[in-house]
Structure formats: C-alpha cells, structure tokens
Design an enzyme around this catalytic site. Structure first.
Site, PDB file in Angstrom:
ATOM      1  N   TYR A   1     105.290  93.544 145.394  1.00  0.00           N
ATOM      2  CA  TYR A   1     104.475  92.955 144.325  1.00  0.00           C
ATOM      3  C   TYR A   1     105.114  93.282 142.990  1.00  0.00           C
ATOM      4  CZ  TYR A   1     100.337  92.028 141.406  1.00  0.00           C
ATOM      5  OH  TYR A   1      99.462  91.553 140.452  1.00  0.00           O
TER       6      TYR A   1
ATOM      7  N   LYS B   1     102.077 101.805 134.944  1.00  0.00           N
ATOM      8  CA  LYS B   1     101.272 102.867 135.562  1.00  0.00           C
ATOM      9  C   LYS B   1     101.480 104.240 134.875  1.00  0.00           C
ATOM     10  CE  LYS B   1     100.210 100.129 139.516  1.00  0.00           C
ATOM     11  NZ  LYS B   1     101.012  99.080 140.115  1.00  0.00           N
TER      12      LYS B   1
ATOM     13  N   ASP C   1     111.989  97.485 140.390  1.00  0.00           N
ATOM     14  CA  ASP C   1     110.625  97.516 139.879  1.00  0.00           C
ATOM     15  C   ASP C   1     110.071  98.900 140.181  1.00  0.00           C
ATOM     16  OD1 ASP C   1     107.976  97.400 139.336  1.00  0.00           O
ATOM     17  OD2 ASP C   1     107.580  95.530 140.412  1.00  0.00           O
TER      18      ASP C   1
HETATM   19  C1  LIG Z   1     101.098  97.554 139.774  1.00  0.00           C
HETATM   20  C2  LIG Z   1     102.418  96.939 139.940  1.00  0.00           C
HETATM   21  C3  LIG Z   1     102.853  95.876 139.124  1.00  0.00           C
HETATM   22  C4  LIG Z   1     101.937  95.174 138.155  1.00  0.00           C
HETATM   23  O1  LIG Z   1     101.505  96.001 137.135  1.00  0.00           O
HETATM   24  P1  LIG Z   1     100.170  95.586 136.311  1.00  0.00           P
HETATM   25  O2  LIG Z   1     100.082  96.638 135.251  1.00  0.00           O
HETATM   26  O3  LIG Z   1      99.056  95.600 137.302  1.00  0.00           O
HETATM   27  O4  LIG Z   1     100.420  94.237 135.754  1.00  0.00           O
HETATM   28  C5  LIG Z   1     104.155  95.449 139.242  1.00  0.00           C
HETATM   29  N1  LIG Z   1     104.991  96.018 140.132  1.00  0.00           N
HETATM   30  C6  LIG Z   1     104.613  97.034 140.922  1.00  0.00           C
HETATM   31  C7  LIG Z   1     105.599  97.628 141.870  1.00  0.00           C
HETATM   32  C8  LIG Z   1     103.317  97.512 140.872  1.00  0.00           C
HETATM   33  O5  LIG Z   1     102.941  98.484 141.712  1.00  0.00           O
END
Ligand SMILES: *Cc1c(COP(=O)(O)O)cnc(C)c1O
Length: 426
Positions: free
Chosen positions: A144, A267, A239
C-alpha cells in the site's frame, strides 16, 4: 453492554460521515461488530468512550512509537501552540528536522515535508517520472502506498502486463501506467521490465511489507530489484512510511543495506501529527520546484506543531542507543510466547516479524506474498480479534494489518496480553 456509548456514537457518526469513519479500516468491516470510539490515550493504553481501557497494539498505525502522549512530545506541542500553529512562511524548525533526518538516514541529501504518507508517495512517483522522463511504474500486489490513483491498481489478467483500476474513479488511462508484480518474485519484475524497456520510471516497494500483514523480503530480493533498476535505468523507491524510524532510524535501507533512490516517510516522522516526507539525493531533489520543473506544494507542509512533535519524537529515539534493540526484543518475546500458547492449543499459525512489526496469520504455511496472506484463515483471526478486544487488548481490526509495538509496552502489558491469549478458544 460493553460498547454502549461507542455503539450510539457510531450510529450518530454514520449520519454525518460516510460509513461513520474518516478512514475505512476503522469501521471494523473486516472483523465485524461496532468500532470502539476512543476518548483518550496515555502510554501503552487507550481509553474508550465507555471508560474501558485497552493495551494498544496499533499505536495510531505506527506513529505513537514512544507510547501515547509522551511527556516530552506533549510539552513541545504545548510550547509551540503558544508561539503559533501555522505561518505559511519558512521556519527554522523545518531545517532542524530536515538536518536531523539527512544526518541520520543513509543515501539522502535533502528532504521535502508533506502532510501524509499518501502525499509523500504520490509526489515521489511524480518526481521519478519527471527525472526519468518515463511514464510507467511497477508496484507489488499487497503493498500500500496511500490512496492516490496510480496506486489503486490491481494486476491485469492473462498476458496483459498493464494494471486495472482497483476503485471506481481511477481511470483506465491511469491504470495502464501501473504494472503490478508479485512480492518476492524477482523473475516477475524482470519480465515486466523486459516487456517495457525504456518505459519504467520507478519501482516502488514496501521494503518490509506491512499492508498485507507483515511480510518480509526474501534474501536477495531487494538487492535484485536494485540491480534491475540500475540495468533498466529506473529509480528504486522505498516506501518507508511504515518502516522508517521504526525498524532502525535509517529504516530498511539501514537495516538491510540496500540503497534506494527515493525514500518516502510518514507515521513515526510526525510523532502523531499529520506528516509525511520524501527524500533523495540532491541531484534528484533538485528537480523539484522551486529549483526544478517538477511541481509539488502544500499549504500546511512543514507545519510548526507537526515539526515540533516530529523533532522531539525522533530526538528521543536518537538519544537512546538501546531504543530499537529493546523494542525488538519486547516484540520478539511477544511473538514467541503467543506462538508457544498456540502450539499448546494446537492452533495452526505463522507469525511474521521484523523489529517491532509483527502479524499473526492463522495458517500452516509460510506467508511470503499477498496470495498466501489471503489464504490464511481470516475467520479465526476475526474471532481472535474480538476475544482480545473483550479482554482489553486492542489489535489491528484486520488480518491484513501489522501490529505496532510501542516503547510503552512493558512486562506487565506483555503478561496481561499473554493471559488473554491463553484464554482464546478457537
Ligand atoms: C500508511 C501508509 C501509507 C499512507 O500514509 P497515509 O498517511 O495514511 O496517507 C503509505 N505507505 C505505507 C507503506 C503505509 O503504511
């Protein structure tokens, strides 16, 4: 009734908010039942609107790595609030946090702040496309990268190498530029590169995946991606929205020794405030406006309250040389003890773990990609989730999510958690 007020609040929320929530996983669709409305949090604990407390294993999906309302973070936010919440001008705070990150994360010279992980990943692929002058990207099934259009893509069927929209509203035109590969399948990635020479701008991956449950890269997989990107002239984007500052200060790049061209954060970087960031070499980041032609902007980017929360959170981590080893060892104990309780009960399970990220799959085979994560017994996970919730333990409300352990979780919380696990009857 245990969740009386949550239940009433959810009914009211559904009138005014689509599905009653501002992010779908919170609605408990996967596990069923009424989502618990939280009222406050401190340290390792959440308190709901019915005054029940829970040991928290999601920690706001990662940001609360120090535990909730850590005193130093709280003091910094209060102090900053007195000075102003947002100026729309540069501040020294932004340079301070950028310097702290650049000095302590491998392979990056510059960092641009945004307000979410979605924004970070969306901006990183625009930059990668701008730098390489190519259109396509490769992502992995089960990873994601936020909810921007280019990522809401599922694998195409049959011989088609291009993806299909995974949500109404995503156009086929956008989908055709996203190719979807199987996690841990280097041959698949290679075949996508060979079928699209000179067309792939970037490969984006969660270097340790957390959004299909926790799934680890097999030895050599990320190194193989690095080599393919070099061979075909694509950028490698890690990511690290989930893994950055959680597995090591330098994230998976540091932990696994693989170099990415662009890294995205979110995060933990905001200490609980809405923050994301993306970073890379000066040569790449120079393509961004105002220096370069790739446009990217944000009214609240580098927001002072958020920068203060992030700076203090990252500072507390950096000043504690044992931080990651302690967090990892707490999580290792938790995983090992849960596993031994399940073994005694004869419950088939697989626990994937890296540092303070872990997932329990009710399955007897290893889980190395999305198909295997999907094959696990999610009905048992849902029973387990509700059992734990009734025992005052808050797990992620889906078998496709990762548990995030905070530094506030101590022996007392582990003991209570394991007692609750031992009372689980599947
Ligand atoms: C949570 C997450 C996102 C998205 O971040 P948001 O602050 O919810 O937009 C993107 N990549 C990874 C790997 C994530 O865990």
């Amino acid at each position: 009734m245990l969740y009386q007020r949550s239940s009433a609040l959810f009914d009211e929320a559904k009138k005014y908010i689509p599905g009653g929530v501002n992010s779908p996983v919170r609605a408990f669709k996967s596990v069923g039942g009424v989502p618990v409305f939280m009222n406050s949090a401190k340290g390792a604990y959440l308190t709901d609107e019915d005054q029940r407390t829970y040991i928290d294993y999601i920690n706001s999906w990662g940001p609360a790595i120090l535990g909730h309302t850590h005193p130093e973070v709280l003091a910094a936010i209060q102090d900053q609030a007195q000075k102003g919440f947002s100026f729309g001008t540069p501040t020294h705070l932004e340079t301070q946090i950028a310097k702290l990150i650049v000095d302590n994360v491998p392979n990056i010279d510059q960092v641009r702040m945004v307000s979410s992980g979605t924004e970070a990943c969306m901006s990183a692929i625009r930059l990668a496309r701008g730098v390489t002058n190519r259109d396509k990207l490769i992502k992995f099934e089960g990873c994601y990268h936020g909810h921007s259009d280019s990522f809401l893509i599922k694998a195409g069927s049959g011989a088609a190498t291009f993806g299909n929209p995974n949500s109404p509203g995503v156009t086929p035109g956008t989908a055709k530029d996203t190719l979807v590969a199987r996690y841990n399948d280097l041959e698949h990635v290679k075949s996508l590169f060979e079928a699209n020479t000179q067309a792939i701008a970037a490969v984006i991956i969660e270097p340790i995946a957390g959004n299909m449950g926790c799934v680890l890269p097999e030895p050599g997989f990320l190194q193989g991606l690095r080599a393919l990107c070099d061979q075909f002239g694509a950028l490698l984007i890690f990511d690290e929205v989930m893994t950055g500052f959680r597995l090591a200060f330098g994230g998976a790049q540091e932990l696994l020794g693989v170099k990415a061209d662009l890294v995205t954060f979110g995060k933990v970087i905001g200490g609980g405030m809405p923050v994301g960031a993306f970073a890379g070499s000066k040569a790449i980041m120079d393509h961004l406006a105002p220096n370069g032609a790739v446009y990217q902007a944000g009214t609240l980017s580098g927001n002072p309250l958020a920068m203060r929360a992030g700076l203090v959170t990252l500072g507390v981590i950096l000043n504690d040389t044992e931080f990651y080893s302690r967090l990892s060892s707490t999580t290792e104990t938790l995983a090992r003890e849960i596993s031994s309780v399940f073994n005694e009960k004869g419950i088939s399970h697989v626990i994937n773990r890296q540092g303070s990220m872990m997932s329990v799959f009710f399955d007897s085979e290893e889980v190395k990609d999305f198909d295997q994560a999907a094959k696990a017994n999610h009905a048992v996970f849902n029973e387990f989730f509700h059992h734990m919730l009734s025992e005052g333990i808050y797990l992620p409300p889906s078998g496709y999510e990762t548990w995030f352990i905070s530094a506030a979780i101590q022996q007392r919380e582990l003991d209570r958690t394991l007692e609750a696990v031992s009372r689980f009857k599947s």
